[in-house]
Every structure is written in structure tokens, then in C-alpha cells.
Design a protein around this motif. Structure first.
Motif, PDB file in Angstrom:
ATOM      1  N   PHE A  33      -7.991   5.079   0.525  1.00 26.69           N
ATOM      2  CA  PHE A  33      -7.267   3.813   0.406  1.00 26.69           C
ATOM      3  C   PHE A  33      -6.510   3.512   1.707  1.00 26.69           C
ATOM      4  N   ARG A  34      -5.852   4.523   2.300  1.00 24.94           N
ATOM      5  CA  ARG A  34      -5.131   4.322   3.552  1.00 24.94           C
ATOM      6  C   ARG A  34      -6.078   3.965   4.691  1.00 24.94           C
ATOM      7  N   LEU A  84      -8.502   2.231  -7.907  1.00 22.51           N
ATOM      8  CA  LEU A  84      -7.156   2.786  -8.083  1.00 22.51           C
ATOM      9  C   LEU A  84      -6.494   2.282  -9.361  1.00 22.51           C
ATOM     10  N   GLU A  89       0.969   3.906  -3.146  1.00 24.38           N
ATOM     11  CA  GLU A  89       0.704   5.339  -2.950  1.00 24.38           C
ATOM     12  C   GLU A  89       1.883   6.176  -3.447  1.00 24.38           C
ATOM     13  N   ARG A  90       3.096   5.784  -3.162  1.00 21.16           N
ATOM     14  CA  ARG A  90       4.278   6.536  -3.582  1.00 21.16           C
ATOM     15  C   ARG A  90       4.400   6.545  -5.109  1.00 21.16           C
ATOM     16  N   ARG A 106       1.719   8.742  -6.828  1.00 22.01           N
ATOM     17  CA  ARG A 106       2.043  10.165  -6.704  1.00 22.01           C
ATOM     18  C   ARG A 106       3.182  10.534  -7.686  1.00 22.01           C
ATOM     19  N   ASP A 132      -5.396  12.854  -3.793  1.00 18.93           N
ATOM     20  CA  ASP A 132      -5.250  12.812  -2.337  1.00 18.93           C
ATOM     21  C   ASP A 132      -6.458  12.182  -1.657  1.00 18.93           C
ATOM     22  N   ALA A 169       0.836  -1.203   0.000  1.00 17.72           N
ATOM     23  CA  ALA A 169       0.000   0.000   0.000  1.00 17.72           C
ATOM     24  C   ALA A 169       0.873   1.257   0.000  1.00 17.72           C
ATOM     25  N   LEU A 219      -6.380   8.352  -2.313  1.00 22.76           N
ATOM     26  CA  LEU A 219      -5.317   7.703  -1.538  1.00 22.76           C
ATOM     27  C   LEU A 219      -5.612   7.745  -0.031  1.00 22.76           C
ATOM     28  N   SER A 220      -6.238   8.830   0.441  1.00 24.77           N
ATOM     29  CA  SER A 220      -6.620   8.884   1.851  1.00 24.77           C
ATOM     30  C   SER A 220      -7.649   7.810   2.186  1.00 24.77           C
TER      31      SER A 220
END
Length: 469
Positions: free
Chosen positions: A135-136, A116, A64-65, A68, A129, A60, A132-133
Motif C-alpha cells: 500500500f505504501r 485493505l 496504516e496506523r 495496526r 506488513d 494513508a 501495508l508495504s
């Protein structure tokens, strides 16, 4: 199964008593194996889901990295790398969800992961953002779900351990109790033949006449002993009959020549056949003394033989004064010859006894006091009631009897160390007749210390009136 020997009975009883303990050991081993298997499965499960959860967290972060970076660089090689990461993340997520069986958290994260996959269409930073938020958040929710599942499995494991422990306690208690019951039962089976032997020995000792029948079942060693005891009882009975017959015939046959000898001595003493000189008179005196001694021995044998033949006493109310008066009249010559006086104290007038047996007791004790007591001294006769017994004390002055000799004097043909006053050697049957007469009336005789006399014979006979009241 027929038990043929004492060793076999012991081994079989021991083996049967071990069965519950063996069952307990087998159950304990089975429970331990079950606990070990369950613990191994749980550990494998914990390692698998924790490892999968860490992989998902790592994937994860990488996803995300990379997303971005792709939003800034827009590189096709980066795009392929993101798709590979998403594929790996999806596989790990599916495996973890299959193990967790957590539908809500997994379905949310799976839907978010599929959305995603369209990361290339995201143009704005704000939109990225937000996705991804979310997703986190779903990954964190899945992590909490993993923790919840692990906690539940640990609780279930603890409950299972507690249940097994409780089961083990109850099983141990029940099987130990069963083993104890089997041990007691086995000991009873082993002790039962010995109880039969004890009853047989008691019957032989009490001379009941009828012995318990020989057992048909049991260890061969004990059955052999039981047969030997029956043979011994028969042999003892034969010897008893022989002894009784010997005493009866010997005492009876001695009476006839003894009467002839006494009659001859009487004729010589009266000088019917001619006048005797001094030497002849001395020989005649010796002959008369020997005849009197032989007559005393024969009478004691007759009394003892008659006592052996009497099986059951006849208990009736007996007037003590009349019985004692008759006894004193019979022994009046001996009392006058030794200058004796009898001090009589009667606290009761009559008692329930066998008068013939009581007369024999009184005759022998009085004769014993006359023969062994000090001359010119009083003989004390005291009859009274104490607790559930009638008590008769016959006491006299003389040489005290040692403690170690007191029990022996009541055995047949046993004589004391003191010399008789009449110089006649007794047969040692007088006191044994007293003891046997008291035993026939369920009483006892003993030698006790007296306050004013040196020797005291005490006869205790049960008071039937008080014992039945």
C-alpha cells in the motif's frame, strides 16, 4: 473616398498607418489574456492535485496506523474509524485520479485500497506488513505520478509561453513593416500634389511655353495654388509679350528721328546752310555727342530685342579666324582711336556654335574691353578647348571688378562703377546679352582672375563633339 483638403488627407493617412499598430496592440492584449487564463488554470490545477496528494498521504498514514492498532486491540469503534478513513481516502483518490488521468498508478492503488477494506480478516502480523508495504509503495508511486504530471504541465506552460513570444515577435515585425509601408504610401500621397506644384513652378521658371494641365484630384488648398500659378504664368507671358513689343517698337521708332537728327547735324557740320560761329560749333559738338550716345543705346536695345526673339540656336562648324577678323574690322575705328592692340591666341581652328550668337558675344566683350579698359594697353583674346567645353577668354587691363559685383553685371540694365573711355553712358545691356547668348547655346559666362590682366571675361560653351564621342 474623395480627399477634399490637405488636413483630411493627412488625418486619413495617419489613421490608416495606425491600423497595423492597433491590430498589434489588440493581438498583444489577446495573447496576454490567454496566457493569464492558462496560467490561472494551471495554478488552480497545481494547488488542487498537490492538496489532494497531501490528503492522500495523510490518510494513508492514518489508515496504516489504525489498521495496526486494530490488529492489536480489535475494537469495533476503531473498526468504524478505519472504514471512514478508507472511504475518505477512496473519494480523494478518485478525484485525484480523475484530474491526473494516470490509469496505471491509480488503478493499482484503488485495487490495493479495496483489498485493505477486508482488514478485519487479517490475523497475522506478517500478512499485514506485506499488504501495508505494498500500500505504501502504491501511494509513493502515485506521488511520483503527481510530480510527473506537474513537471509535464510546467514544460507545456513554458513551451506555450515560448510559442506566444515567438508569435508576438513575428506579429510585431510584420505589422511594424506593414505600418512603415502605409506611412511611406501616405507620405507619397501627401507629397504628390507638391511634386505637381514643383513641376509647374519649374515650367514657369524655364518658360517652356506649355504648362502641365490643372489636376482634377487632390486637396482643395493645393488645387487653388495650382490655379493661381497657371494664372500667374499667363500673366507673366502677357507681360513678356508686352516687354518684347515695347522694346521692338521703341527701338524701331527711335531709329527714324535719330537718322533725321544725324542728317541735320551732318548738314550743319558741313556748313551747307551757312557758316557757323564758334559758339554754334560748340553746340553742334554737344549735339553730335548726344546723337552718338542715343545711337549706341538704340543699337543695344535692338540687339537685346533680337536676342529675346531667337528661340533656338543654329549650331554649325564656325571658322574662328574669319569670325574674329570680321569683328576686328568692325571695331577697327574704336581700336585705333584708343590705340589698342588685340593679342589673339587660337588653340583650335573651328568650333560648333551658332555663329551669330558667338559674334554678338565677341562684339560685346570687345566693346566692353575698349570702353572700360586702360588706354594704350593690349586686349587678350584666347580661345581653347578644356574638358567638354570650348573656352573663350577676353582679358584687359583696367580697374578690377569686385567679387560682390561680378554676378550683378550680367543682369539686364545693370552697369558697373567704372567710367567709360568714350564718355558715353551705356544702357547696361551688353554683358546681359553676352550671358543670354551663352545660355542659348547651353553655356555660361563668368568673370575670373587672369594671370597677366586685371579683368577677364570667360565664356564656356559645350563641346558637342567630345560629349557625343
Amino acid at each position: 473616398m474623395q480627399i477634399r483638403s490637405l488636413r483630411q488627407l493627412t488625418l486619413v493617412s495617419f489613421a490608416i498607418a495606425l491600423i497595423p499598430l492597433i491590430a498589434l496592440l489588440w493581438q498583444s492584449q489577446s495573447d496576454l489574456a490567454n496566457i493569464a487564463s492558462t496560467t490561472a488554470q494551471d495554478n488552480t490545477f497545481f494547488v488542487a492535485i498537490v492538496g489532494a496528494s497531501r490528503n492522500i498521504d495523510s490518510d494513508a498514514i492514518d489508515i496504516e496506523r489504525l489498521i495496526r492498532q486494530h490488529l492489536i486491540v480489535r475494537d469495533d469503534r476503531l473498526k468504524l474509524l478505519i472504514k471512514e478513513r478508507l472511504r475518505t481516502f477512496t473519494l480523494d483518490l478518485d478525484n485525484l485520479c480523475e484530474s491526473l488521468q494516470q490509469g496505471v498508478a491509480c488503478s493499482k492503488l484503488q485495487r490495493r485500497t479495496h483489498r485493505l477494506a477486508n482488514f478485519a480478516e487479517i490475523e497475522q502480523q506478517v500478512q499485514l506488513d506485506a499488504q501495508l508495504s505494498e500500500f505504501r509503495d502504491y501511494v509513493a508511486e502515485l506521488r511520483r505520478a503527481v510530480g510527473t504530471v506537474i513537471s509535464q504541465r510546467i514544460v507545456e506552460q513554458q513551451q506555450m509561453m515560448a510559442s506566444q513570444r515567438q508569435k508576438q515577435v513575428w506579429s510585431t515585425a510584420i505589422l511594424a513593416l506593414l505600418s512603415l509601408v502605409l506611412i511611406i504610401k501616405g507620405s507619397q500621397l501627401i507629397a504628390q500634389p507638391f511634386e505637381q506644384l514643383k513641376k509647374l513652378i519649374a515650367s514657369i521658371a524655364q518658360q517652356n511655353g506649355e504648362l502641365p494641365p490643372i489636376s482634377n484630384k487632390g486637396p482643395i488648398e493645393l488645387l487653388s495654388i495650382e490655379r493661381d500659378l497657371h494664372w500667374l504664368a499667363d500673366r507673366l507671358q502677357q507681360l513678356e509679350h508686352l516687354r518684347t513689343a515695347l522694346l521692338r517698337h521703341a527701338s524701331h521708332e527711335l531709329k527714324t528721328p535719330l537718322a533725321s537728327i544725324k542728317e541735320g547735324c551732318s548738314l550743319l557740320n558741313e556748313q551747307v546752310v551757312g557758316e557757323l560761329n564758334q559758339s554754334q560749333r560748340e553746340v553742334l559738338c554737344l549735339l553730335n555727342a548726344s546723337t552718338d550716345r542715343l545711337n549706341t543705346l538704340v543699337e543695344q536695345l535692338l540687339d537685346y530685342n533680337l536676342l529675346l526673339q531667337q528661340a533656338e540656336p543654329v549650331m554649325v562648324a564656325t571658322n574662328l579666324a574669319a569670325l574674329i577678323e570680321a569683328c576686328l574690322q568692325e571695331n577697327a575705328l574704336a581700336l585705333n582711336h584708343n590705340e589698342r592692340r588685340v593679342d589673339i591666341r587660337l588653340d583650335i581652328e573651328s568650333i560648333v556654335v551658332d555663329p551669330d550668337l558667338l559674334r554678338r558675344i565677341l562684339d560685346n566683350l570687345l566693346s566692353n574691353a575698349i570702353a572700360h579698359g586702360a588706354s594704350d594697353k593690349t586686349i587678350f583674346l584666347h580661345i581653347y578647348s578644356s574638358a567638354n567645353y570650348y573656352v573663350m577668354d577676353v582679358a584687359n587691363f583696367g580697374k578690377p571688378i569686385a567679387l560682390e559685383d561680378r554676378e550683378r553685371l550680367f543682369e539686364p540694365f545693370s552697369r558697373g562703377n567704372t567710367q567709360r573711355n568714350d564718355q558715353v553712358v551705356g544702357a547696361g545691356l551688353g554683358l546681359s546679352i553676352v550671358a543670354d547668348c551663352a545660355r542659348l547655346m547651353q553655356g555660361r559666362v563668368s568673370i575670373v582672375d587672369h594671370a597677366i590682366a586685371d579683368v577677364c571675361f570667360r565664356v564656356e560653351l559645350p563641346n558637342k563633339e567630345k560629349s557625343t564621342a
